[in-house]
Design a protein around this motif. Structure first.
Motif, short mmCIF file in Angstrom:
data_model
loop_
_atom_site.label_atom_id
_atom_site.label_comp_id
_atom_site.label_asym_id
_atom_site.label_seq_id
_atom_site.Cartn_x
_atom_site.Cartn_y
_atom_site.Cartn_z
N THR A 25 0.89 -1.20 0.01
CA THR A 25 0.08 0.01 -0.08
C THR A 25 0.85 1.17 -0.01
O THR A 25 0.57 2.12 -0.81
CB THR A 25 -0.84 0.06 1.15
OG1 THR A 25 -1.67 -1.20 1.30
CG2 THR A 25 -1.76 1.17 1.16
N LEU A 26 1.76 1.16 0.73
CA LEU A 26 2.69 2.54 0.91
C LEU A 26 3.38 2.70 -0.28
O LEU A 26 3.55 3.88 -0.84
CB LEU A 26 3.64 2.12 1.96
CG LEU A 26 2.99 2.29 3.56
CD1 LEU A 26 4.28 2.11 4.42
CD2 LEU A 26 2.45 3.69 3.76
N GLY A 27 4.04 1.40 -0.92
CA GLY A 27 4.63 1.68 -2.14
C GLY A 27 3.93 2.13 -3.21
O GLY A 27 4.32 2.96 -4.09
N LEU A 28 2.62 1.81 -3.39
CA LEU A 28 1.58 2.11 -4.49
C LEU A 28 1.62 3.74 -4.33
O LEU A 28 1.33 4.43 -5.00
CB LEU A 28 0.39 1.17 -4.42
CG LEU A 28 0.60 -0.33 -4.88
CD1 LEU A 28 -1.03 -0.84 -4.50
CD2 LEU A 28 0.86 -0.12 -6.33
N MET A 29 1.29 3.89 -3.04
CA MET A 29 0.64 5.63 -2.85
C MET A 29 1.73 6.27 -3.22
O MET A 29 1.58 7.27 -3.87
CB MET A 29 0.34 5.47 -1.21
CG MET A 29 -0.81 5.06 -0.82
SD MET A 29 -0.96 5.18 1.07
CE MET A 29 -2.57 4.49 1.21
N ARG A 30 3.02 5.98 -2.77
CA ARG A 30 4.18 7.00 -3.29
C ARG A 30 4.41 6.81 -4.70
O ARG A 30 4.72 7.98 -5.41
CB ARG A 30 5.13 6.63 -2.43
CG ARG A 30 6.60 7.54 -2.73
CD ARG A 30 6.22 8.95 -2.62
NE ARG A 30 6.04 9.64 -1.21
CZ ARG A 30 6.81 10.05 -0.43
NH1 ARG A 30 8.13 10.10 -0.72
NH2 ARG A 30 6.52 10.49 0.66
N ALA A 31 4.37 5.82 -5.26
CA ALA A 31 4.76 5.68 -6.90
C ALA A 31 3.70 6.36 -7.61
O ALA A 31 3.97 6.96 -8.54
CB ALA A 31 4.59 3.94 -7.03
N LEU A 32 2.23 6.09 -7.33
CA LEU A 32 1.26 6.72 -7.90
C LEU A 32 1.25 8.08 -7.84
O LEU A 32 1.00 8.96 -8.82
CB LEU A 32 -0.23 6.26 -7.52
CG LEU A 32 -0.33 4.62 -7.85
CD1 LEU A 32 -1.75 4.35 -7.16
CD2 LEU A 32 -0.57 4.46 -9.27
N ARG A 33 1.67 8.71 -6.59
CA ARG A 33 1.90 10.09 -6.30
C ARG A 33 2.83 10.98 -7.15
O ARG A 33 2.81 11.74 -7.65
CB ARG A 33 2.25 10.29 -4.85
CG ARG A 33 2.31 11.81 -4.44
CD ARG A 33 2.51 12.00 -3.23
NE ARG A 33 2.81 13.27 -2.61
CZ ARG A 33 3.17 13.73 -1.31
NH1 ARG A 33 3.39 12.74 -0.35
NH2 ARG A 33 3.24 15.03 -0.99
#
Length: 449
Positions: A25-33
């Motif tokens: 979740t954290l990796g997806l959030m930062r990557a999408l941002r």
């Protein structure tokens, strides 16, 4: 009744705890941002640590969503607040996808309840260490177990090799479930932990750099474009008539530092929307609650790790006493760690006993740890800053401390667990009250039911 556009989202869930949901979740959030996607977080169930990490990854507030403690209207209002400005909401699940309490459909606290209510597809994380095609059977079981939800895609975690990936992905794709990512075993998917879960965002060294490394890892191994295309929302606008916790005062002094950090973001949101003002202070910096405030709130946290510093914080303890002695115009409430600090003593893990505020008469110990975990309901016997007599509050208890000195205070409330069994009632003396459980939401008024 008002209707509102509802945000698109995904529920990131797994068959069990420890599968890698939080790191994904954290990796997806930062990557999408980093790609320019407006992304927001939410967390199923009563968890303090993950929403703060979500906020660090996205730059936006993340709210807890709990189908046991919160009615559908409040859940919808909080999900919409998280996903305002058309942000994509990534809702991190808790435990296993279907894990909750025995309750009517949609009210168990399980992650699946949120997927069903909001129409958000499930992104299922499978830890495939030690298995191959059997992972497809697990995916199929999750897809068919609850007809209310849809498994939109799969992320494989702990993949040992390309051959390992092909065996599993081929079996799952035969079920017509897309595999959107495959995560090899990597140190990027680890995070420091302590006894209540991951180390908090505010205490994680080089947090932003770690999020960047995690985002690089996820971006290299997940089809981010396909994941964004997967997101959906409820087909119709949802009616919002939320009931949130009323603020206990107009000007609220709130303890906030490494020892007092567990306060649900949605509680602050509700208080702020009701017009309350906040003044934050640090007991560990020996700061007293501002006397201009009319209520003092001591959240939970880790006072057991800082008991010596708290005992030596003379200005803080004297300020608490002055606050409590100013009569009915002011009040103090402590949740879990805050409740322990309001008592006579706190014994740390080494067996050293430290004197606390003494505004309530109980004593607690962290020397012999015992897990206390679960949902709680509290029936208020008398009117106070947390509600009218007869009001029912819902919350959650999660701590390892034990009461070694019960004291002689009046009970804070009639507290029960989710099965109706008696739980620790907390204490109340004059304008001071405290309890081990953390408030989530008002349930209803017994007198009005």
């Amino acid at each position: 009744m008002k209707q509102h556009h509802f945000p698109q989202g995904l529920v990131i869930a797994a068959p069990r705890s420890g599968s890698g949901k939080t790191m994904l979740t954290l990796g997806l959030m930062r990557a999408l941002r980093r790609m320019g996607v407006l992304v927001a977080g939410a967390k199923n169930g009563p968890d303090y640590i993950d929403p703060a990490l979500h906020e660090a990854a996205t730059g936006r507030a993340s709210y807890n969503l709990d189908s046991y403690a919160m009615p559908a209207a409040l859940l919808a209002a909080l999900a919409r607040a998280a996903g305002s400005d058309d942000a994509l909401v990534l809702c991190e699940g808790s435990m296993g996808l279907f894990d909750g309490i025995a309750a009517p459909s949609g009210e168990s606290g399980a992650s699946a309840d949120l997927a069903a209510l909001f129409g958000w597809p499930v992104l299922l994380v499978l830890d495939v260490k030690g298995q191959a095609q059997t992972a497809a059977a697990i995916a199929q079981g999750c897809r068919t177990y609850d007809p209310r939800i849809r498994i939109g895609g799969i992320i494989l975690n702990n993949v040992a090799s390309e051959r390992h990936r092909r065996l599993i992905a081929g079996a799952i794709e035969e079920l017509d479930i897309p595999v959107l990512g495959s995560l090899p075993r990597d140190a990027a998917m680890s995070w420091p932990e302590r006894h209540l879960g991951l180390v908090q965002a505010s205490e994680t060294e080089n947090l932003d750099a770690k999020l960047e490394i995690l985002a690089d890892f996820i971006a290299a191994n997940v089809d981010l474009a396909a994941l964004c295309d997967l997101a959906r929302s409820a087909p119709d606008d949802m009616v919002l008539e939320p009931r949130m916790l009323a603020p206990p005062g107009q000007r609220i002094a709130i303890a906030r530092d490494a020892a007092f950090s567990f306060l649900y973001p949605h509680v602050l949101l509700g208080w702020r929307q009701a017009g309350a003002e906040f003044s934050f202070f640090s007991p560990l910096a020996d700061e007293a609650p501002p006397q201009a405030c009319d209520f003092c709130w001591l959240p939970g946290g880790y006072p057991e790790f800082h008991a010596g510093r708290i005992a030596a914080a003379s200005a803080f303890l004297a300020g608490l006493s002055r606050f409590a002695m100013e009569g009915d115009a002011k009040g103090i409430h402590g949740e879990c760690g805050g409740y322990m600090v309001l008592g006579e003593s706190l014994t740390d893990a080494a067996g050293t006993t430290h004197r606390m505020a003494g505004l309530l008469s109980h004593g607690c110990s962290f020397e012999k740890r015992r897990l206390h975990l679960g949902y709680r309901t509290a029936l208020l016997d008398r009117e106070g800053p947390l509600g009218r007599a007869g009001s029912l509050l819902r919350g959650h208890e999660f701590h390892y401390a034990t009461v070694t000195q019960p004291g002689d205070d009046a009970p804070f409330a009639q507290v029960k667990d989710a099965q109706g069994g008696a739980a620790h009632s907390g204490g109340r003396r004059g304008p001071v009250s405290g309890t081990f459980f953390h408030l989530l939401a008002p349930a209803f008024s017994v007198e009005a039911s």
